[in-house]
Design a protein around this motif. Sequence first.
Motif, PDB file in Angstrom:
ATOM      1  N   ARG A  47       0.833  -1.210   0.000  1.00 28.89           N
ATOM      2  CA  ARG A  47       0.000   0.000   0.000  1.00 28.89           C
ATOM      3  C   ARG A  47       0.865   1.256   0.000  1.00 28.89           C
ATOM      4  NH1 ARG A  47      -5.009   0.376   0.013  1.00 28.89           N
ATOM      5  NH2 ARG A  47      -6.220  -1.507   0.365  1.00 28.89           N
ATOM      6  N   SER A  49       2.722   2.634  -2.075  1.00 24.55           N
ATOM      7  CA  SER A  49       4.045   2.651  -2.722  1.00 24.55           C
ATOM      8  C   SER A  49       4.011   3.392  -4.047  1.00 24.55           C
ATOM      9  CB  SER A  49       4.552   1.225  -2.939  1.00 24.55           C
ATOM     10  OG  SER A  49       3.608   0.483  -3.685  1.00 24.55           O
ATOM     11  N   GLY A  50       2.794   3.692  -4.530  1.00 26.01           N
ATOM     12  CA  GLY A  50       2.702   4.479  -5.764  1.00 26.01           C
ATOM     13  C   GLY A  50       2.188   3.702  -6.969  1.00 26.01           C
ATOM     14  N   LYS A  51       1.444   2.638  -6.740  1.00 24.16           N
ATOM     15  CA  LYS A  51       0.946   1.820  -7.867  1.00 24.16           C
ATOM     16  C   LYS A  51      -0.046   2.610  -8.723  1.00 24.16           C
ATOM     17  CE  LYS A  51      -0.644  -1.200  -5.005  1.00 24.16           C
ATOM     18  NZ  LYS A  51      -0.167  -0.598  -3.733  1.00 24.16           N
ATOM     19  N   THR A  53      -0.430   5.776  -8.857  1.00 24.95           N
ATOM     20  CA  THR A  53       0.242   6.918  -9.483  1.00 24.95           C
ATOM     21  C   THR A  53       1.020   6.466 -10.719  1.00 24.95           C
ATOM     22  OG1 THR A  53       0.433   7.844  -7.277  1.00 24.95           O
ATOM     23  CG2 THR A  53       1.728   8.908  -9.010  1.00 24.95           C
ATOM     24  N   GLU A  72     -11.808   0.839  -5.469  1.00 28.79           N
ATOM     25  CA  GLU A  72     -11.901   1.176  -4.035  1.00 28.79           C
ATOM     26  C   GLU A  72     -12.774   2.389  -3.785  1.00 28.79           C
ATOM     27  OE1 GLU A  72      -8.004   1.277  -2.166  1.00 28.79           O
ATOM     28  OE2 GLU A  72      -8.409  -0.746  -1.416  1.00 28.79           O
ATOM     29  N   SER A 128      -2.840  -4.757  -4.070  1.00 29.46           N
ATOM     30  CA  SER A 128      -1.880  -4.772  -2.968  1.00 29.46           C
ATOM     31  C   SER A 128      -1.978  -6.060  -2.153  1.00 29.46           C
ATOM     32  CB  SER A 128      -2.068  -3.541  -2.077  1.00 29.46           C
ATOM     33  OG  SER A 128      -3.423  -3.365  -1.788  1.00 29.46           O
ATOM     34  N   PHE A 153       9.974   4.363  -3.264  1.00 32.12           N
ATOM     35  CA  PHE A 153      11.030   4.961  -4.096  1.00 32.12           C
ATOM     36  C   PHE A 153      12.398   4.320  -3.867  1.00 32.12           C
ATOM     37  CE2 PHE A 153       8.816   9.384  -4.168  1.00 32.12           C
ATOM     38  CZ  PHE A 153       8.120   9.022  -5.313  1.00 32.12           C
ATOM     39  N   TYR A 161      12.710  12.948  -6.118  1.00 32.74           N
ATOM     40  CA  TYR A 161      11.508  13.436  -5.417  1.00 32.74           C
ATOM     41  C   TYR A 161      11.856  14.543  -4.430  1.00 32.74           C
ATOM     42  CZ  TYR A 161       7.264  13.319  -2.538  1.00 32.74           C
ATOM     43  OH  TYR A 161       6.124  13.655  -1.853  1.00 32.74           O
ATOM     44  N   PRO A 181       6.505   7.995  -0.499  1.00 29.99           N
ATOM     45  CA  PRO A 181       6.365   9.419  -0.834  1.00 29.99           C
ATOM     46  C   PRO A 181       5.654  10.227   0.246  1.00 29.99           C
ATOM     47  CG  PRO A 181       5.609   8.036  -2.659  1.00 29.99           C
ATOM     48  CD  PRO A 181       5.963   7.116  -1.545  1.00 29.99           C
TER      49      PRO A 181
END
Length: 407
Positions: A47, A49-51, A53, A72, A128, A153, A161, A181
């Motif tokens: 969760r 982690s930026g999937k 995005t 969701e 996830s 990241f 970033y 992030p």
Amino acid sequence: MILKEDLQAAVEGQRKSLSKIKGLTQREALAKFSPTSTHIEVITGVRRSGKSTLMRQIIEETTTDFAFLNFEDPRIFDFEIGDFPKLDGLFGEEVSIYFFDEIQNVKGWEVFVRQLHDRGRKVFITGSNASLLSSELGTKLTGRHLSHEILPFSYTEFLAYCNLENSNENFLDYLISGGFPEYLRDRNPEVLQNLLKDIVFRDIAIRHGIKNTQTLMEITLFLIANVGKTTSFNSLRKTFNVGSPSTVSDYLAWLQDSYLLFFLPKFSWSQKSISKNAKKVYCVDTGFAKANSLSFSKDSGRLLENLVYLILRKKRMDLFYFKEKGECDFVAFESKQCKWLIQVTERVHADNKKGELDGLTEAMSFFEKKEGFILTLDQEDKLIIEGKTIHLVSVRGFIENFLSGDS
Ligand SMILES: Nc1ncnc2c1ncn2[C@@H]1O[C@H](COP(=O)(O)OP(=O)(O)OP(=O)(O)O)[C@@H](O)[C@H]1O
């Protein structure tokens, strides 16, 4: 069943919100998607982690008409398999690329995805939870999909970033901060503590109907505090007074399914021993481990080892630890060949030199390798011992000089 208007409102609302996000850090994983691949692309990972995005970034590069739906969304909470034709009708025939976020929430999703694929459409999905996705992927979608695991990241992405230069100081910062992030935004450890609670209580305990959530959380915290150390069902069962070893093994499997913790097996030529032997535990992110345990305040050596595990995992190599008389932290196989033997320590000094070298050279003899690595925080050196070359390299140097592509 869902009302068509509700579905339409969700589809349109989500599409509008897609265009609002600007200034995202380019993910290394983007390079892994081939524009000509006809496979279903499956993006998995812990969760936050930026999937999603990453999916948005892929959408930005898409020139053709696309469809997007995040399952969701509370507006489509009661979406069920029978609603897929309605959704298909809403998207229309022109669409050639489909993006579905957390689709595994809908039972039977794989039938719809397979139909789209059979109609020659390109499909991207995220999730996830490893086993919820993989059981269907393994049966109904075998050979039709490619999986991409997204970690928080990497060091390179962290620098981009946070707008920082590559330096020893910033590497240390990355080591203790990790790559989530949302944490990097204002460095509030509560973000990572709440993420732990969300995963343990919401994703694991509720999904699997666990009543004794306290023990589940205690075991999770214990494992996080012990990254880089071996763990066995029996010792956990005794320490936490859990009735059966199968309960503990279920807990560990669910923690692994959530991509929060990974378990590294001990090398053996026998598959049976590999599954039976005690495994070492690693966490998905070093900042996450630090924010949820006090045990790293003086021990960044284990965080460094955890980081090297994550770097090697990203290379999709088969990983083991080696333990005979001595120990070697990582044995990395590529195409069934032993590629790297790696020992990790903050710094080699008089007190630990013999132990580090003995374990590594023993592993080098075992695997008939002439070269081995000791990865450190900032040492660079080369040792030749009985015809064997040992590279002392900083983890930063290893990323720059030995890993091509991502870090
Ligand atoms: N490449 C990026 N650049 C900047 N911010 C990012 C990037 N990727 C993710 N984020 C930020 O991190 C947070 C989590 O990202 P995202 O929602 O994509 O994760 P996720 O893995 O899909 O989460 P979940 O599994 O909970 O749905 C968001 O606030 C997002 O804006």
